[in-house]
Scaffold this motif. Structure first.
Motif, PDB file in Angstrom:
ATOM      1  N   ASN A 214       2.657  -7.357   3.740  1.00  0.00           N
ATOM      2  CA  ASN A 214       3.230  -7.594   2.410  1.00  0.00           C
ATOM      3  C   ASN A 214       3.530  -9.070   2.182  1.00  0.00           C
ATOM      4  O   ASN A 214       3.343  -9.585   1.072  1.00  0.00           O
ATOM      5  N   LYS A 217       0.326 -10.949   1.356  1.00  0.00           N
ATOM      6  CA  LYS A 217      -0.090 -10.687  -0.024  1.00  0.00           C
ATOM      7  C   LYS A 217       0.728 -11.503  -1.024  1.00  0.00           C
ATOM      8  O   LYS A 217       0.194 -12.036  -2.013  1.00  0.00           O
ATOM      9  N   ALA A 224       1.227  -5.936  -4.736  1.00  0.00           N
ATOM     10  CA  ALA A 224       1.311  -5.028  -3.595  1.00  0.00           C
ATOM     11  C   ALA A 224       0.329  -3.868  -3.710  1.00  0.00           C
ATOM     12  O   ALA A 224      -0.172  -3.348  -2.704  1.00  0.00           O
ATOM     13  N   ASP A 225       0.053  -3.416  -4.954  1.00  0.00           N
ATOM     14  CA  ASP A 225      -0.821  -2.256  -5.125  1.00  0.00           C
ATOM     15  C   ASP A 225      -2.290  -2.631  -5.303  1.00  0.00           C
ATOM     16  O   ASP A 225      -3.140  -1.766  -5.524  1.00  0.00           O
ATOM     17  N   GLU A 226      -2.605  -3.926  -5.234  1.00  0.00           N
ATOM     18  CA  GLU A 226      -3.996  -4.354  -5.371  1.00  0.00           C
ATOM     19  C   GLU A 226      -4.660  -4.456  -4.003  1.00  0.00           C
ATOM     20  O   GLU A 226      -4.021  -4.828  -3.008  1.00  0.00           O
ATOM     21  N   LYS A 227      -5.931  -4.124  -3.979  1.00  0.00           N
ATOM     22  CA  LYS A 227      -6.717  -4.292  -2.754  1.00  0.00           C
ATOM     23  C   LYS A 227      -7.511  -5.595  -2.827  1.00  0.00           C
ATOM     24  O   LYS A 227      -7.826  -6.088  -3.915  1.00  0.00           O
ATOM     25  N   GLY A 263      -8.752  -2.006  -9.415  1.00  0.00           N
ATOM     26  CA  GLY A 263      -7.680  -2.148  -8.440  1.00  0.00           C
ATOM     27  C   GLY A 263      -7.961  -3.165  -7.356  1.00  0.00           C
ATOM     28  O   GLY A 263      -7.169  -3.299  -6.415  1.00  0.00           O
ATOM     29  N   TYR A 264      -9.056  -3.896  -7.476  1.00  0.00           N
ATOM     30  CA  TYR A 264      -9.425  -4.892  -6.460  1.00  0.00           C
ATOM     31  C   TYR A 264      -9.369  -6.301  -7.042  1.00  0.00           C
ATOM     32  O   TYR A 264      -9.627  -6.511  -8.232  1.00  0.00           O
TER      33      TYR A 264
END
Length: 843
Positions: A214, A217, A224-227, A263-264
């Motif tokens: 975390n 990132k 936090a929720d992105e790849k 999401g990326y």
């Protein structure tokens, strides 16, 4: 004393001071030598360098962090080497760590006085490890692209400084067995690497394990929720050439960014050299900052995209998907070469962005299709990636005896052998008899018993490079890079020795032995040899290095009548006087002084015995002949017809966009064809031969003379041929890649030399069953007697008589048992050079 001589003396006196003032490289070496000789080792000092000082990263950085995190190592002083931009310093290093600029005076002192030296690449050519220093080389990745001598397009000696650094290394840290073996083989140190090879995993991969997911990132500015997809292209370029690929990479990045899965996010991380071009072109802001460690970045990478970067090996232990993007695999293979095939890659190889976009839409399929290949590759390349590699390395360097031995016993790779190790100076590898004799010898030595290393100057001409390629591949090659580390006083002493040799007791006392020992150590590092052989015998530099080395047994060759060579004049000056004047006075430092024929040994002993305290050191060992090559090549001839004349091809050269074919008029059945093979040099007696042939041609019109070879007398001999109106009947062929086919087509071989070492070409002519005429001179008379040729007086009249005798009466060709000859020659080599107890038979 004439004015020119006085100028030379003044120049030599002031040269070291000129170097100090105006030549940075020489100045560095003089100061480094001073620190090396006088500086005391600081047992608490550890130095880190990565990528020639480009940044703070990789395995050295991981080791640095590990040591800082343990109180028991708080006594250590840490120095990082940087070259240029230091913006990352505050971000990466802790208080108390010093920064030293690469190649500064402080750097020179640090290299010479630090106890621990840690590098992931190479230190400069002037670096050499002192006794009691510990050099740890981790290198910087598992190789996908070929390295060292495996790069077919690389120059023959381009990898010299990597090889030299490896030879100085005490601990080579490998991420896997594959890398260890490739490095040792590609950089040609197998069998002579005397450090420890430790297959214990890469410390830098521990950074991936230890990274806070975390936190990383957040530092990257990623939600936090992105790849995260990271595009990680490699650097394109050679050792000495850089290419700006920033626009090409940027275009790929833009196209992929427009097609990302939901999401990326896509990040771009480029090589530190490529980063400079991005900054220069105003694109630096789109890249992950250079100080952001690649292995920390991998910890949060969900999908890796790369081309030929070895970063994918570091990523394998995570078992996450990989895409390879490269549209020039086949071209790059030709230019650089790969160790892996396309089918070995643990992910799809895409040549277009559209293919990458396809996999973006099919990530589950990507993971499923390549899961077995990912596991297979991880099992081969990342089996030690457990987050504890740095801990293991620390135990080796700083642990107690039990801890150190435990790691060594578990992770050491044994690459040493018990063969007799020979170091051999090759003699320059020019087109001459010494090179032929060397190549032949190295094809016959028993490599089950001997480990042989050839050493020479850094080759820079096509002839020497071509001859180096003829050397048996089992022979390791070391090429001298850089210059020796010497002080000003040593400079003066060395030039005194060069000028006067060791002719007086005073000169023997002041000879700078430590200078010569130090230079050989700079080139060979930790390597140890049982036998040294100065096979050339004409280079004062190498003779000095070998004479004062700590090798147990030292030998030097005499390939000729050395007294005659000392007096040889070419173009108005003495060709070998300076070097041989020194070398003669060094003979006493050698255990064996090896002539190549009995009569040559006798002549050298007679003329040079005053330089040798033990006459029994003067021995002889015949040259080896490559009869298989002679017999194979004798019928390998290419002809073509032009203007009703047949021509024999002597050379084919690839000159950029042209194929240059050299040829000579072919020997005719309507002529009697005489042939001579030898360097166009005064000792070969070609002037006498041409004049003798001129007299012969007055009586015998249907005769022709071929002279094969090149050398300093080429123009002079051509002028003589023209003066005597022999241009139609005397053919100077120049160097011939296959002289045996021409010898085979001729009728009689004529050796016109004023002296010879052995006359290897006489043995080759006998293999071809040729009639032979030879001057009755040193070397030749050891090969030719009345039974296998015709010995004549060394004069125009003698050569004329020999050719007349052949035409009138004939000279019976004779062959010999060349297999038994070679067996005996090898026995001589093993006995007189290597010091074996068994005497050669039929001595």
């Amino acid at each position: 004393m004439n004015i020119n001589r006085l100028k030379q003396i003044i120049k030599k006196l002031i040269y070291p001071f000129i170097e100090l003032l105006v030549k940075p490289d020489e100045r560095k070496q003089i100061f480094y030598t001073n620190y090396f000789k006088r500086g005391k080792i600081n047992n608490n000092l550890i130095v880190y360098e990565a990528f020639h000082g480009a940044n703070i990263s990789c395995n050295p950085y991981a080791l640095y962090l590990e040591l800082l995190n343990h109180k028991e190592y708080s006594h250590l002083q840490h120095i990082w080497i940087l070259d240029g931009d230091q913006s990352e310093v505050n971000h990466k290093i802790k208080k108390g760590t010093l920064i030293v600029r690469r190649n500064s005076l402080k750097y020179l002192k640090t290299l010479a006085t630090a106890k621990y030296l840690v590098n992931n690449n190479t230190f400069p050519p002037y670096f050499q490890k002192k006794q009691n220093q510990i050099y740890v080389n981790t290198w910087h990745g598992t190789p996908l692209k070929t390295l060292g001598r495996d790069v077919e397009t690389a120059k023959v000696s381009e990898h010299s400084n990597v090889q030299r650094n490896l030879l100085h290394t005490d601990f080579f840290i490998a991420p896997n067995l594959y890398t260890a073996k490739k490095m040792i083989s590609a950089y040609d140190v197998e069998g002579i690497f005397n450090g420890e090879i430790l297959d214990l995993g890469y410390p830098r991969i521990d950074l991936t394990f230890k990274s806070d997911y975390n936190q990383v990132k957040r530092e990257l500015g990623v939600a936090a929720d992105e790849k995260i997809i990271v595009y990680f292209p490699t650097w394109r370029g050679g050792i000495h050439s850089h290419r700006d690929t920033s626009h090409e990479i940027y275009n790929n990045y833009k196209q992929m960014s427009s097609s990302l899965p939901e999401g990326y996010v896509l990040l771009l991380k480029v090589h530190h050299i490529t980063q400079k071009y991005f900054v220069k072109n105003g694109l630096g802001s789109i890249c992950v900052p250079p100080e952001f460690d690649p292995n920390v970045l991998l910890a949060v990478t969900d999908l890796l995209i790369t081309d030929y970067s070895s970063v994918f090996f570091d990523y394998l232990h995570l078992q996450r998907p990989i895409i390879f993007l490269a549209d020039d695999w086949d071209e790059y293979r030709k230019e650089r070469g790969f160790y892996l095939e396309k089918s070995d890659l643990p992910g799809p190889l895409c040549s277009e962005i559209n293919e990458v976009n396809y996999w973006f839409m099919h990530l589950d399929e990507l993971q499923y299709n390549y899961q077995d290949k990912l596991k297979e590759c991880a099992g081969r390349y990342s089996y030690h990636d457990d987050g504890k590699a740095t801990e293991r390395l620390v135990k080796v360097l700083f642990g107690n005896h039990a801890e150190k031995q435990s790691v060594l016993n578990s992770y050491r790779i044994t690459e040493k052998n018990n063969k007799t190790k020979i170091l051999l100076y090759s003699g320059g590898l020019n087109n001459n008899g010494i090179t032929v004799a060397l190549v032949n010898l190295l094809n016959k030595i028993d490599y089950n018993r001997f480990d042989l290393t050839l050493i020479d100057y850094n080759l820079n001409n096509p002839t020497s490079i071509g001859n180096a390629e003829k050397i048996n591949p089992k022979v390791k090659k070391i090429y001298r890079i850089g210059d020796w580390n010497r002080g000003i006083i040593e400079y003066y002493l060395h030039h005194l020795i060069l000028g006067f040799g060791l002719r007086s007791p005073i000169l023997k006392k002041i000879v700078p032995k430590s200078l010569y020992i130090r230079e050989l150590s700079r080139l060979l590092g930790n390597s140890k040899f049982d036998i040294s052989i100065d096979f050339g015998g004409y280079s004062g530099f190498w003779s000095l290095l070998f004479a004062y080395s700590d090798v147990k047994r030292k030998c030097i060759y005499q390939h000729n009548d050395m007294w005659q060579e000392y007096h040889k004049i070419i173009n108005g000056s003495y060709k070998h006087r300076k070097n041989l004047g020194l070398i003669f006075t060094l003979y006493n430092q050698f255990d064996s002084i090896v002539s190549v024929a009995e009569s040559t040994r006798d002549e050298n002993l007679l003329r040079l015995g005053k330089y040798i305290d033990e006459p029994n050191k003067m021995v002889f060992a015949h040259n080896i002949i490559d009869f298989e090559k002679v017999l194979k090549m004798k019928d390998d001839a290419t002809y073509f017809n032009h203007n009703s004349n047949d021509y024999l091809v002597t050379n084919i050269k690839d000159d950029r966009n042209k194929l240059v074919i050299e040829s000579v008029v072919a020997p005719s059945l309507n002529c009697t064809n005489f042939i001579n093979v030898g360097r166009l040099s005064p000792e070969k007696g070609h002037e006498n031969l041409i004049k003798a042939f001129y007299e012969l041609s007055k009586e015998y019109k249907d005769t022709r003379l071929y002279i094969v070879g090149e050398g300093p007398l080429d123009k002079e001999l051509r002028k003589l041929i023209k003066q005597l109106d022999l241009e139609e009947s005397v053919v100077l062929t120049g160097h011939a890649s296959n002289p045996y086919s021409l010898i085979n087509k001729c009728d009689c071989f004529v050796l016109s030399s004023n002296y010879e070492g052995q006359g290897l070409v006489l043995l080759e002519a006998q293999i071809l069953n040729k009639a032979i005429i030879s001057t009755n001179v040193t070397g030749a008379r050891s090969v030719i007697s009345g039974k296998n040729g015709f010995l004549v007086e060394n004069s125009i009249e003698g050569l004329l008589q020999g050719m007349q005798t052949y035409l009138r009466e004939g000279i019976t060709p004779s062959s010999y048992n060349y297999e038994e000859y070679n067996a005996q020659a090898l026995r001589m080599f093993y006995h007189h050079v290597c010091g074996w107890e068994v005497e050669p038979e039929n001595h």
